[in-house]
Write a protein that holds these residues in place. Sequence first.
Motif, short mmCIF file in Angstrom:
data_model
loop_
_atom_site.label_atom_id
_atom_site.label_comp_id
_atom_site.label_asym_id
_atom_site.label_seq_id
_atom_site.Cartn_x
_atom_site.Cartn_y
_atom_site.Cartn_z
N GLU A 219 -40.31 40.69 1.59
CA GLU A 219 -40.46 40.09 2.92
C GLU A 219 -41.03 38.68 2.82
N GLN A 220 -41.99 38.50 1.93
CA GLN A 220 -42.59 37.17 1.72
C GLN A 220 -41.56 36.19 1.18
N ARG A 222 -38.31 36.31 1.62
CA ARG A 222 -37.37 35.98 2.69
C ARG A 222 -37.96 34.94 3.65
N LYS A 223 -39.25 35.07 3.96
CA LYS A 223 -39.89 34.11 4.87
C LYS A 223 -39.95 32.72 4.24
N VAL A 224 -40.32 32.66 2.97
CA VAL A 224 -40.38 31.37 2.28
C VAL A 224 -38.98 30.75 2.21
N SER A 225 -37.97 31.59 1.92
CA SER A 225 -36.59 31.09 1.82
C SER A 225 -36.12 30.51 3.15
N ALA A 226 -36.50 31.15 4.24
CA ALA A 226 -36.08 30.69 5.57
C ALA A 226 -36.67 29.33 5.92
N SER A 227 -37.76 28.96 5.25
CA SER A 227 -38.42 27.68 5.53
C SER A 227 -37.78 26.51 4.79
N GLU A 277 -44.89 28.64 -3.76
CA GLU A 277 -45.55 29.43 -2.72
C GLU A 277 -46.03 30.79 -3.23
#
Length: 292
Positions: A219-220, A222-227, A277
């Motif tokens: 999940e972490q 995916r969040k970093v990738s989305a940024s 990150e």
Amino acid sequence: MAEVTNEQKAIKATYFSIIGNTCLAIIKGLAGYFGNSYALIADAIESTSDIFSSFLVLFGIKYSNRPADANHPYGHGRAEPLITFLVVGFLITSATVIAYESVENIRTPHGLPKPYTLIILAAIIIWKEISYRLVMQRSRETNSSSLKADAWHHRSDAITSVAAFIGITIALVMGDGYESADDWAALFASGFILYNSYLIFRPALSEIMDENLYDDMIEQIRKVSASVDGIVGTEKCFIRKSGMRYHVDLHALVSASISVREGHYLSHKLQDTLREEIPELGNVLIHIEPVE
């Protein structure tokens, strides 16, 4: 001042375990022999095995943190769970010896333990619980499975000492006819050690088998990738742990209209961002997927 690495933290924690277990093995052995307490002698046997297992952990940490080479492109991290298996073997062996000797002592009449052994045990319990918390904290900071096994050695030692404390107290309070309470306590402790052996063995086996246990990290990621600008989304994400590092295979979605050069640039940009990150990541393999 240079930043302390995870490897250095883990090595310091292991030296702490070796020195502490050596001192305690001597204290327990002497107190058990002169204080007529087999539960304390059983404790000393476990602490002695802990010394050797801590040396194994030290070797495993140093070896597993060697850099990748031609024969080991993913590094040497898998040595750590293998060392954990050996540590579990030490635990099982010491539990078996303690159980056997406990049964023999239950069948053999002997005198009551000395009252001063309770004072020694109380001090040992406090010290081992503190040791468990310190080493477990280092295990979490470094993601080291073998250091976690070493921490559980301290916790199992503390609970073995609690069992010995209860057994000796019963023997002293109840008096004649309850001399074997001390030995029953040691027998109970051996069963607890075996149970802890399983708790240590299971995560190490999962690491060897690449079991999916890292949903929070996925999940972490995916969040970093989305940024990252240019990354539309993510699909498959596989994580496998090796030593103190996590290797990632990630499918990233990008616009189908961009060039191969742009897609290549985005994959490296995403890879660098993830490593920045999430410092505990090792190899990060990005597969680009086009979307309309």
